[in-house]
Enzyme design. Structure first.
Site, mmCIF file in Angstrom:
data_model
loop_
_atom_site.group_PDB
_atom_site.id
_atom_site.type_symbol
_atom_site.label_atom_id
_atom_site.label_comp_id
_atom_site.label_asym_id
_atom_site.label_seq_id
_atom_site.Cartn_x
_atom_site.Cartn_y
_atom_site.Cartn_z
ATOM 1 N N GLU A 67 -49.307 -13.067 47.934
ATOM 2 C CA GLU A 67 -49.921 -11.848 47.127
ATOM 3 C C GLU A 67 -50.403 -12.317 45.965
ATOM 4 O OE1 GLU A 67 -46.866 -11.946 48.615
ATOM 5 O OE2 GLU A 67 -47.201 -10.349 50.104
ATOM 6 N N HIS A 136 -38.554 -1.918 50.476
ATOM 7 C CA HIS A 136 -39.921 -1.746 51.409
ATOM 8 C C HIS A 136 -40.211 -0.176 51.465
ATOM 9 C CE1 HIS A 136 -39.327 -5.737 53.016
ATOM 10 N NE2 HIS A 136 -40.393 -5.701 53.870
#
Lengths: 341, 372
Positions: A67, A136
């Site tokens: 990322e 998440h």
């Protein structure tokens, strides 16, 4: 479909997003897409479906699994003249790339004395409700809105997703575009009738920084955003039958925040329920309350009700998760308390 | 307590050899791979290298002095790294784009950034001393290694645009332990982007020796990412210049990213806030002084029979002139006006930020005359 001059179609939010991206990619060849599984997969929440087939791998790039790598590279590409749309698959993954977001994406323009622009869109999926656990399921928009230098938009419906995406791509600032998985209209998520709606054909821009009154009402204001707008509208419809007239304000943007729209609805009803799926403390709900009382503490006739995550990680267990989320039941109870019913 | 040995381990086979074109005595050492990159250099070019390094050393010393006198907030000296910086940047062309760390003053200056503009940032007189798009060098990066990713992305943009420019990023040995640098190499390699990673291994990351960062040569690591790699004596300006030419040619030819480890030494402190006598031995500094990059080029000029005295005099004059002008410009530089506080947070003045600015400046005005 009608044949009017300004026709609209009904699309789900994901398709509306993709359509806006595709239109801007047609319009400007510097617009490109980067991220994990944005190519053949089409984005795990369908935010890039079909773009690879249409624009090819030069402009729709699956990246190595880093990322900080692809966000840092997108920043560099933006300073080179590209206009990247870069997807952080889940906002929860911000921890591994926050230096690039907080210290570079947000500050290069300031630190370069205004000489270097970073025109990129960081798209990211937020929110819970489907048992994806504490890493998440977060919203975290308060974390991004806290930092100067980024704009933060959070659409709740297909038309706004398209219009805000177009505005975000054309903006010369870095814009964080946070879409709730529950508003995308995905077949594998809980069915949500409000995730499909009319989207204007052709040029459609929603200005960043303008809230929308999603429902007018006289008795009490719900100020909220994202999936919680849907819940608020459901509750408003239900309570209308009981004689409570609820106004729903959809913030749409957190940075800039439409303070005037918040003050206007509170001035109108005198009663406020803030619904925020993000953590309650040190975040959006507190900021809204502060802006109101800084302006005029007399606007409120009853105490503010906050319906937010009660400062716990989002549980995986369905029963516990729904105990933490701002459910319609919690919103309804807060509204009834505000109107003293 | 876990004790980490800081001794270099003896690597059985050094995968990548260290190129040297000038030995410590200033004698030219043949190098089959790199010789032709310096074949066209004239005596005049060498004299220009000398002048650049002498002026740069003076700029650096002057900045350190200005910091000591309270005219700069901080300074990160480059003393000892003149050949690594001048030799590499002189091999670039103007349309290449450079992403430097906070110590690459020589790179910025050689690119055309005025010394006073460079120092103005360290004085706090302005947030950026130059427009990066005018000189094709980004603002100096403070966060260790972060700029390497920007170079990777910039290189991807160059490739998309189809030009043969190169993105060059500078960083130190310490930065190679950061994830960003590894990730930047992964990205540059994956997309075969035209990026030159230029590592100045100056042996120290503040107080940590390079052996704490890497148990192998840094260059050997880069090779593992699939980057074409060179290791050079970083105090040998000819070797640095030649290797940089080779690396840039590789990138321009579409053959993918490259890496150079320039082995040099930070003769001074990490920054003016640091005292290196606390952690390193004086004899180490003495050993490296014997490898001084400027002395080495002077010796070579003697070897080839050049009129060294006149070249040195010319360099000295240029250094004196720069120092005097720099000092005058810096000491006369005003503090920025407080109303710049809100400038450039966003690329346009959107309404809420304008209101916030007006409100806050009005609030600050109440404190005028009260000091800080």
């Amino acid at each position: 479909m009608s044949s009017n001059a300004a026709p609209t179609r009904r699309l789900n939010t994901a398709k509306a997003m993709v359509e806006a991206i595709a239109r801007e990619m047609e319009r400007d060849e510097d617009v490109c897409v980067m991220g994990e599984d944005v190519g053949a997969y089409g984005g795990i929440f369908s935010s890039t479906t079909g773009l690879l087939e249409r624009f090819g791998p030069q402009r729709v790039m699956d990246t190595p699994i880093s990322e900080t790598g692809f966000i840092g590279a997108a920043i560099g590409a933006a300073t080179e003249g590209m206009r990247p749309i870069v997807e952080l698959m889940f906002v929860d993954f911000f921890g591994v790339c926050m230096d690039q977001i907080y210290n570079h994406m947000a500050k290069i323009h300031y630190e370069s004395g205004g000489n270097v622009k970073v025109p990129l869109v960081l798209t990211t999926a937020v929110g819970g409700g489907y048992s994806d656990g504490a890493q998440h399921s977060q919203c975290l928009w308060g974390t991004f809105a806290h930092l100067p230098g980024l704009k933060v938009v959070v659409p709740s419906n297909p038309a706004d997703a398209a219009g805000l995406m177009t505005a975000a791509i054309r903006d010369d600032n870095p814009v964080v575009f946070m879409f709730h998985k529950g508003v995308q209209g995905l077949p594998w998520m809980a069915k949500n009738r409000r995730s499909i709606g009319p989207v204007p054909e052709g040029e459609h821009v929603v200005p960043i920084g303008k809230a929308a009154v999603a429902r007018e009402g006289r008795d009490v204001s719900i100020v909220t955003l994202s999936l919680s707008v849907h819940h608020a509208l459901d509750v408003a419809e239900e309570l209308a039958a009981e004689g409570v007239d609820v106004e729903v304000l959809d913030l749409r943007s957190l940075v800039p925040l439409d303070t005037e729209a918040i003050l206007a609805t509170v001035a109108k009803t005198g009663r406020l329920v803030i619904v925020d799926e993000d953590y309650q403390s040190f975040g959006l709900s507190g900021e809204i309350a502060a802006r109101i009382v800084e302006h005029d503490p007399g606007l409120l006739t009853v105490p503010i009700q906050r319906v937010a995550n009660p400062d716990v990680p989002i549980p995986y267990a369905r029963a516990l998760e729904y105990a933490a989320l701002p459910t319609p039941a919690r919103i309804k109870a807060a509204v009834l308390k505000a109107v003293a019913r | 307590m876990l004790i980490v040995s800081t001794k270099h381990i003896d690597v059985a086979a050094e995968c990548i050899p260290t190129h040297q074109l000038l030995n410590v005595a200033g004698e030219r050492v043949p190098d089959r791979e790199l010789d032709h990159y310096v074949a066209k250099l004239t005596e005049s070019d060498l004299a220009d290298f000398l002048r650049d390094m002498v002026v740069l050393r003076r700029l650096d010393n002057e900045a350190t002095a200005l910091q000591r006198q309270g005219e700069l907030g901080l300074w990160a000296p480059l003393l000892g790294q003149e050949a690594a910086q001048i030799g590499s940047v002189r091999a670039t062309r103007d349309s290449d784009f450079i992403f430097p760390s906070y110590r690459e003053h020589g790179v910025a200056w050689a690119r055309g950034v005025k010394a006073e503009d460079l120092l103005s940032v360290w004085r706090g007189a302005q947030s950026s001393g130059w427009n990066p798009n005018e000189v094709n060098i980004a603002c100096q990066q403070i966060v260790i290694g972060a700029q390497t990713l920007h170079a990777a992305g910039y290189g991807m943009g160059i490739k998309f645009d189809g030009t043969d420019d190169v993105a060059i990023t500078y960083f130190g040995d310490g930065a190679t332990s950061q994830g960003d640098v590894s990730e930047a190499m992964v990205f540059a390699a994956s997309y075969q982007a035209p990026v030159l990673f230029f590592c100045q291994n100056n042996q120290w990351a503040i107080s940590e020796p390079v052996a704490l960062q890497s148990r192998t040569q840094i260059a050997d690591r880069a090779q593992g990412f699939g980057l074409k790699t060179w290791r050079v004596d970083g105090n040998d300006i000819l070797a640095v210049y030649a290797a940089t030419q080779a690396a840039l040619a590789h990138c321009r030819n579409g053959l993918g990213p490259t890496f150079i480890e320039a082995v040099t030494y930070r003769m001074g402190s990490h920054t003016t806030a640091d005292d290196p006598t606390r952690y390193r031995k004086p004899d180490e500094l003495e050993q490296w002084k014997a490898k001084d990059p400027i002395d080495r080029l002077v010796k070579y000029l003697h070897v080839i029979g050049a009129d060294v005295q006149s070249y040195e005099q010319r360099a000295q004059n240029a250094a004196d002139e720069l120092a005097a002008q720099l000092r005058a410009a810096i000491t006369a530089m005003p503090d920025p006006a407080v109303d710049e506080l809100f400038d450039n947070v966003y690329s346009e003045a959107h309404e809420p930020s304008v209101r916030a600015r007006e409100g806050y400046l009005g609030y600050l005005a109440e404190f005028e005359g009260e000091g800080h």
